[in-house]
Write an enzyme that holds these catalytic residues in place. Structure first.
Site, PDB file in Angstrom:
ATOM      1  N   PRO A  18       0.831  -1.198   0.000  1.00 28.22           N
ATOM      2  CA  PRO A  18       0.000   0.000   0.000  1.00 28.22           C
ATOM      3  C   PRO A  18       0.872   1.257   0.000  1.00 28.22           C
ATOM      4  O   PRO A  18       2.095   1.182   0.129  1.00 28.22           O
ATOM      5  CB  PRO A  18      -0.783  -0.121   1.308  1.00 28.22           C
ATOM      6  CG  PRO A  18       0.136  -0.871   2.212  1.00 28.22           C
ATOM      7  CD  PRO A  18       0.858  -1.846   1.315  1.00 28.22           C
ATOM      8  N   THR A  24       9.551   2.749  -2.116  1.00 25.98           N
ATOM      9  CA  THR A  24      10.606   3.570  -2.714  1.00 25.98           C
ATOM     10  C   THR A  24      11.879   3.501  -1.874  1.00 25.98           C
ATOM     11  O   THR A  24      12.983   3.456  -2.423  1.00 25.98           O
ATOM     12  CB  THR A  24      10.136   5.028  -2.889  1.00 25.98           C
ATOM     13  OG1 THR A  24       8.920   5.035  -3.653  1.00 25.98           O
ATOM     14  CG2 THR A  24      11.181   5.868  -3.602  1.00 25.98           C
ATOM     15  N   GLU A  92       6.525   3.303  -8.892  1.00 27.78           N
ATOM     16  CA  GLU A  92       5.137   3.544  -9.304  1.00 27.78           C
ATOM     17  C   GLU A  92       4.846   2.798 -10.606  1.00 27.78           C
ATOM     18  O   GLU A  92       4.299   3.346 -11.562  1.00 27.78           O
ATOM     19  CB  GLU A  92       4.862   5.045  -9.459  1.00 27.78           C
ATOM     20  CG  GLU A  92       5.261   5.897  -8.280  1.00 27.78           C
ATOM     21  CD  GLU A  92       4.360   5.774  -7.062  1.00 27.78           C
ATOM     22  OE1 GLU A  92       3.414   4.960  -7.082  1.00 27.78           O
ATOM     23  OE2 GLU A  92       4.616   6.485  -6.077  1.00 27.78           O
ATOM     24  N   CYS A 146      -2.017   0.396   9.967  1.00 27.86           N
ATOM     25  CA  CYS A 146      -3.152   1.261   9.648  1.00 27.86           C
ATOM     26  C   CYS A 146      -2.896   2.686  10.139  1.00 27.86           C
ATOM     27  O   CYS A 146      -2.489   2.893  11.285  1.00 27.86           O
ATOM     28  CB  CYS A 146      -4.422   0.705  10.286  1.00 27.86           C
ATOM     29  SG  CYS A 146      -5.886   1.711   9.995  1.00 27.86           S
ATOM     30  N   LEU A 166      -8.765   7.439 -11.847  1.00 28.01           N
ATOM     31  CA  LEU A 166      -7.998   6.274 -11.399  1.00 28.01           C
ATOM     32  C   LEU A 166      -6.591   6.661 -10.952  1.00 28.01           C
ATOM     33  O   LEU A 166      -6.139   6.277  -9.886  1.00 28.01           O
ATOM     34  CB  LEU A 166      -7.938   5.207 -12.496  1.00 28.01           C
ATOM     35  CG  LEU A 166      -7.195   3.934 -12.113  1.00 28.01           C
ATOM     36  CD1 LEU A 166      -7.867   3.245 -10.932  1.00 28.01           C
ATOM     37  CD2 LEU A 166      -7.103   2.993 -13.301  1.00 28.01           C
TER      38      LEU A 166
END
Length: 188
Positions: A18, A24, A92, A146, A166
Site C-alpha cells: 500500500p 521507494t 510507481e 493502519c 484512477l
C-alpha cells in the site's frame, strides 16, 4: 536474507504494497547495493508522478547518487536504448500501461526491479501489475500499520476526496492507508 542474491540478470522482481509502506525506500536500498557492485542503474519514474523530480520517499528520504540516471517517461516504450545499463529500477510501476516492456529488458539480461501499489483506491489491482505477474521471479510484499487505528496491518489505499480519477498522484493530503476494520467503518 540478502536481497542482492535475488537480483539476477534476466529477472524481474516486483515489490508491492500500500501507499506509505516503504517501497521507494526499498528501491533506493537496491540502487545503493547495485552501485556498490559497480552496476550501471537507471531509475524510471512516470511523468504522471508530479510530486517530485528527484527520487524521494513520502518520508523525505532521497537518493544520493551521482551514478544513477533518472529517466521520466509516460510510457516505457519511449525510453531510449539501455545498452550499457545493468539494472532498470521502476517506481510507481502501476502508472505504466506498457509494463510488459520489462520482459524484453529482462531478455537482454538486465536486472529489473519494479515497485507499485497492491491496489487502487477502489481496491482493485492495476492491470499493468497483473500482466507482469507471470514474469516475476521474485515478489515481495511490504506492509504497513493502519494510519487510523495503528493496530492492524493496512492494505487498503483510500482516497480522502470524491475524485474518481484512477490515477491521481499525491501523498497523505489525498490518501490514507487503512486496515479492513477501518475501511468497513469508513474511519478515514
Amino acid at each position: 536474507m540478502n536481497i542482492i542474491r535475488k537480483l539476477k540478470p534476466g529477472t524481474i522482481s516486483l515489490v508491492l504494497g500500500p501507499m506509505f509502506a516503504g517501497k521507494t525506500t526499498f528501491l533506493i536500498h537496491c540502487i545503493y547495493m547495485l552501485e556498490r557492485l559497480e552496476k550501471k542503474v537507471v531509475f524510471i519514474k512516470s511523468t504522471k508522478n508530479t510530486r517530485d523530480k528527484t527520487i524521494k520517499t513520502h518520508s523525505g528520504i532521497q537518493l544520493q547518487s551521482k551514478q544513477c540516471e533518472i529517466i521520466e517517461s509516460t510510457q516505457l516504450s519511449d525510453v531510449g536504448s539501455l545498452t550499457d545499463i545493468h539494472a532498470v529500477v521502476i517506481d510507481e510501476a502501476h502508472f505504466f500501461d506498457d509494463l510488459i516492456k520489462c520482459r524484453a529488458w529482462a531478455d537482454e539480461e538486465k536486472i529489473i526491479i519494479l515497485a507499485g501499489l497492491n491496489a487502487s483506491f477502489e481496491q482493485k489491482m492495476f492491470q499493468p501489475i497483473v500482466h507482469i505477474f507471470p514474469y516475476c521471479s521474485w515478489i515481495k510484499y511490504i506492509g504497513r500499520t493502519c494510519m487510523k487505528c495503528n493496530r492492524h496491518n493496512a492494505c487498503f489505499n483510500v482516497r480522502k476526496n470524491a475524485d474518481k480519477t484512477l490515477i491521481l498522484a499525491g501523498g497523505s493530503e489525498l490518501y490514507v492507508t487503512c486496515c479492513n476494520n477501518c475501511l468497513k467503518k469508513q474511519m478515514y
